[in-house]
Design a protein around this motif. Structure first.
Motif, PDB file in Angstrom:
ATOM      1  N   THR A 172       0.817  -1.219   0.000  1.00 23.78           N
ATOM      2  CA  THR A 172       0.000   0.000   0.000  1.00 23.78           C
ATOM      3  C   THR A 172       0.846   1.262   0.000  1.00 23.78           C
ATOM      4  O   THR A 172       0.421   2.285  -0.527  1.00 23.78           O
ATOM      5  CB  THR A 172      -0.927   0.033   1.217  1.00 23.78           C
ATOM      6  N   GLN A 173       2.031   1.228   0.592  1.00 20.54           N
ATOM      7  CA  GLN A 173       2.778   2.467   0.760  1.00 20.54           C
ATOM      8  C   GLN A 173       4.051   2.535  -0.074  1.00 20.54           C
ATOM      9  O   GLN A 173       4.361   3.575  -0.648  1.00 20.54           O
ATOM     10  CB  GLN A 173       3.163   2.650   2.243  1.00 20.54           C
ATOM     11  N   LEU A 174       4.830   1.447  -0.110  1.00 26.43           N
ATOM     12  CA  LEU A 174       6.203   1.575  -0.590  1.00 26.43           C
ATOM     13  C   LEU A 174       6.397   1.229  -2.057  1.00 26.43           C
ATOM     14  O   LEU A 174       7.139   1.886  -2.768  1.00 26.43           O
ATOM     15  CB  LEU A 174       7.127   0.694   0.259  1.00 26.43           C
ATOM     16  N   LEU A 175       5.721   0.167  -2.537  1.00 30.21           N
ATOM     17  CA  LEU A 175       6.035  -0.329  -3.875  1.00 30.21           C
ATOM     18  C   LEU A 175       4.798  -0.300  -4.756  1.00 30.21           C
ATOM     19  O   LEU A 175       3.675  -0.384  -4.268  1.00 30.21           O
ATOM     20  CB  LEU A 175       6.560  -1.773  -3.786  1.00 30.21           C
ATOM     21  N   PRO A 176       5.000  -0.208  -6.078  1.00 26.66           N
ATOM     22  CA  PRO A 176       3.846  -0.166  -6.996  1.00 26.66           C
ATOM     23  C   PRO A 176       3.297  -1.558  -7.289  1.00 26.66           C
ATOM     24  O   PRO A 176       3.083  -1.901  -8.440  1.00 26.66           O
ATOM     25  CB  PRO A 176       4.449   0.470  -8.246  1.00 26.66           C
ATOM     26  N   PHE A 177       3.112  -2.381  -6.272  1.00 27.10           N
ATOM     27  CA  PHE A 177       2.624  -3.744  -6.489  1.00 27.10           C
ATOM     28  C   PHE A 177       1.115  -3.808  -6.300  1.00 27.10           C
ATOM     29  O   PHE A 177       0.535  -3.065  -5.523  1.00 27.10           O
ATOM     30  CB  PHE A 177       3.251  -4.717  -5.480  1.00 27.10           C
ATOM     31  N   ASP A 178       0.486  -4.750  -7.010  1.00 26.48           N
ATOM     32  CA  ASP A 178      -0.896  -5.092  -6.688  1.00 26.48           C
ATOM     33  C   ASP A 178      -1.130  -6.533  -7.112  1.00 26.48           C
ATOM     34  O   ASP A 178      -0.242  -7.192  -7.619  1.00 26.48           O
ATOM     35  CB  ASP A 178      -1.893  -4.150  -7.380  1.00 26.48           C
TER      36      ASP A 178
END
Lengths: 417, 341
Positions: A66-72
């Motif tokens: 949610t905060q650090l990386l552009p992952f989903d």
């Protein structure tokens, strides 16, 4: 049971040794009772480590996503949670254990994870098909009508899959009518008449279990339909399923028959029975439950196969009860044809059909387990009861014959039956 | 009876020559008929089974004679145009099977170890039955799951892998740019990877059940020996169970591979067929021999049917070799004598 038990100190062995018997020192009266030691392998710290690692892994991954990386994406989330969990767990355990213990714990957690993944995956696959089929299952007409008058856009309360159910039953009956006698005769042959020829038959039939099912269909298509000129029909599909099932049933029955204890057969020969009598009265009854299981499991495989039927049965939307003429459809083939449609109702019907098929396979499987699942000679309580009754009846019969028989003619009559 | 001692009564000076007697059992008429019938059954099975092989070869010869060696090297499939071969489909089949095995083996080993070593004794039988049941689930069900669920839910993973690991040749994807936010995602559907995962779900249960059988036969004495020397559970598994079950693990894997090579419907529902060698497993388009047969048998001429037979023969030979290797590995291993796989 094991050799270790005998060497424990304080327990005397059978041979008199020079040391004599060692007894535990007497407990002085009034001494406090020894506290019972806990034999539980799981300690509180283990649970703390597990829960802590899980919580930490979840929290860190949540932060990352949610905060650090552009992952989903759910898959990535689960994978990263699991990786982090393993790492943190190893770290936590290594705080108060040595190397081998840490490796042991991490391996245990990893193996549990793999098993959970596979179990969950397989259960999910099955539940997914059933779940999406639920839409079509509550309609009663789904089980009693065919799709003859059902257009692609008709709602679910019109049309059903009775033609698939009937087709499956007819095809599997044809296949079983050939497979059961031929398969069991062949398995008996492999066990009773050993030699070079039976070794050849065994090798070839084992090789044929590798036969891809589509090739069984292609074979029947090329011979029965193309070369001999018959139409696509339920009989052709039944033959294709037979070709596919026969090696499976032969191999499973062969294994089951091999497990019949040789002593039983020898006892039968010793009282003068011939080979046929021994097979019919000893071998086959002893192996009966195993044979049933192998046939039922073969049937479950045969019912579920799509590809041999795809090539040989054709497709029809109307019910056809005559296996000799006209196309016929089976449940798996119906699934396959229905989900190729773009309309959501047709796809729902396809999933519903898959659910029905799966319930059928499940029932067969449960039946197979209920009958089999025991070695030859192991009886259920009811069977045992029946054996006892039969034996009592025999004893009664012998006694009455003994009483009725004149006392001098024993040696002639005794051998008749 | 015990009081009489056996004395051999022999005439003086005549030493009995112990000639080996010929043992001959008199076979009654019933048994003669029985033996005849069961021989006949064996012969019938042998005839049917050999007929398949002979017939396949016979019909395939027509196409093979036409194509010669180019049958193995040509990628296209236009038998009536004279240009056909199985290079593309064969490579596709093998790639799908390899992806499936790469996923199935760790899962199967883990599950087999769990069932034979870690699971509580109460639920062991249930778990074994469940795995066997999963092996009997119709392949079309797995195909449905692959086509309707996995296909659309794995796009993100495929894109992620190809973006970050695209420099590995077989993981790259052509026809899309990861930096382009409007790029279509359909290039990731119907790929070798998805077909491989579907097939993996199908072959894992059978692989797992062979492995579990072998693991559970590891001798108790050796297990206790390892524990007595102070091994942890994992140490015991590594030094006793895994070495003991090595043959079964390899054999189970190859058995699964044989299944994976021949799988039709699950693959057919997922892939979109192409007839070029396509080694990029994340990219849309692949094919397999069995789905080629399922796709083309219907509208084919006599000659194309012969070509399909030739492709089927190649597939059959491949699965045959894999299965024979599997059974001989299992039979030769220490644990194999009793396993029925």
């Amino acid at each position: 049971m094991t050799a270790v038990d005998l060497r424990t100190p304080g327990v005397s062995t059978d041979e008199p040794t020079t040391g004599g018997t060692t007894l535990p020192p007497p407990v002085p009266p009034g001494s406090p009772e020894e506290p019972r030691r806990s034999l539980v392998m799981l300690r509180t710290s283990d649970i703390f480590a597990l829960v802590g690692a899980a919580a930490a892994a979840l929290a860190i991954t949540f932060l990352l996503f949610t905060q650090l990386l552009p992952f989903d994406g759910a898959i990535g989330f689960v994978v990263i949670v699991y990786m982090l969990f393993l790492a943190i767990y190893a770290l936590l355990v290594s705080l108060d254990e040595n190397g081998p213990a840490v490796r042991d714990k991490v391996a245990a957690v990893a193996i549990h994870g793999l098993a959970l993944l596979m179990g969950g995956g397989l259960v999910f696959v099955v539940l997914y098909a059933i779940g999406r089929g639920l839409e079509a299952l509550p309609y009663l007409n789904f089980y009693v009508e065919d799709l003859r008058v059902t257009g692609p856009l008709d709602p679910l309360d019109l049309g059903g899959i009775i033609h698939g159910i009937a087709g499956t039953l007819i095809m599997i009956s044809i296949a079983l009518a050939i497979t059961i006698p031929l398969g069991i005769v062949c398995a008996v042959f492999l066990n009773e008449i050993p030699g070079r020829f039976s070794r050849l038959v065994r090798t070839v039939s084992e090789a044929m279990t590798a036969l891809p099912s589509i090739i069984a269909g292609l074979f029947i298509y090329a011979t029965w339909i193309m070369a001999l000129g018959f139409d696509q029909s339920g009989l052709a599909a039944g033959l294709a399923i037979t070709v596919m099932m026969l090696p499976i049933v032969i191999r499973a029955s062969d294994v089951v028959l091999r497990l019949v204890p040789g002593t039983l057969k020898e006892a039968s020969y010793a009282v003068g029975a011939g080979q046929w009598r021994t097979v019919w009265h000893v071998t086959l009854p002893t192996a009966r439950s195993g044979l049933m299981t192998s046939i039922i499991l073969g049937t479950a495989r045969g019912i579920g196969e799509t590809s041999p039927v795809l090539l040989t049965a054709g497709y029809t939307a109307a019910i056809n009860l005559d296996p000799l003429s006209g196309p016929m459809v089976s449940l798996p083939l119906l699934v396959f044809e229905l989900v190729k449609n773009p309309q959501p109702d047709m796809i729902a019907r396809g999933f519903g059909t898959a659910a029905v098929l799966m319930v059928l396979v499940l029932l067969l499987f449960a039946l197979g387990r209920a009958i089999g699942g025991r070695g030859p000679g192991q009886l259920t309580r009811r069977q045992q009861h029946r054996r006892v009754l039969a034996s009592r009846r025999d004893a009664e019969r012998f006694r009455s014959r003994e009483a009725a028989r004149p006392r001098f003619a024993t040696n002639e009559e005794g051998n008749t039956r | 009876m015990s009081t009489t001692t056996t004395t051999r009564v022999e005439p003086e000076g005549q030493v009995a020559e112990d000639a080996p007697r010929t043992l001959k059992a008199a076979i009654g008429p019933t048994d003669r008929v029985f033996r005849g019938i069961s021989r006949g059954g064996g012969f019938a099975v042998l005839a049917v089974m050999s007929l398949i092989g002979v017939f396949l070869t016979f019909r395939a010869l027509q196409a093979l004679r036409e194509a010669g060696w180019s049958f193995v090297t040509t990628e296209a499939w236009e038998p009536d145009g004279g240009e056909f071969g199985i290079a593309a489909v064969l490579v596709g089949t093998i790639l799908i099977a390899l992806v499936a095995i790469a996923i199935a083996v760790p899962l199967a080993v883990g599950t087999a170890l769990y069932i034979s070593e870690y699971a509580p004794a109460r639920i062991k039988r249930t778990l074994i039955s469940m795995v066997d049941l999963m092996a009997a689930v119709p392949s079309v069900v797995y195909g449905l799951w692959g086509a309707f669920f996995l296909q659309w839910n794995i796009l993100g993973l495929s894109r992620w892998i190809s973006t970050w690991f695209g420099w590995i040749p077989f993981l790259s994807v052509e026809g899309t740019d990861p930096r382009d936010p409007l790029a279509t995602e359909t290039v990731y559907t119907a790929s070798t990877l998805i077909a491989g995962i579907v097939v993996a779900m199908m072959v894992t249960p059978i692989t797992c059940s062979v492995m579990r059988e072998v693991f559970s036969q590891a001798p108790a004495g050796e297990r206790e020996g390892a524990y007595a020397l102070g091994a942890t559970k994992w140490g015991m598994i590594r030094s006793v169970v895994l070495p003991y079950g090595k043959g079964g693990m390899i054999g189970g894997t190859m058995l699964g591979l044989g299944r994976a090579l021949g799988e039709t419907i699950g693959v057919y529902l997922v892939i979109s067929p192409v007839f070029v060698i396509q080694p990029r497993i994340l990219e849309s388009g692949t094919s397999s021999v069995s789905s080629l047969i399922a796709l083309r048998y219907g509208e084919s001429s006599q000659f194309e049917l012969s070509a399909l037979m030739a492709a089927g023969l190649a597939l059959f030979l491949m699965t045959l070799v894999v299965n024979f290797a599997a059974s001989s590995i299992i039979a030769r291993s220490r644990s194999g004598a009793v396993s029925d796989a």
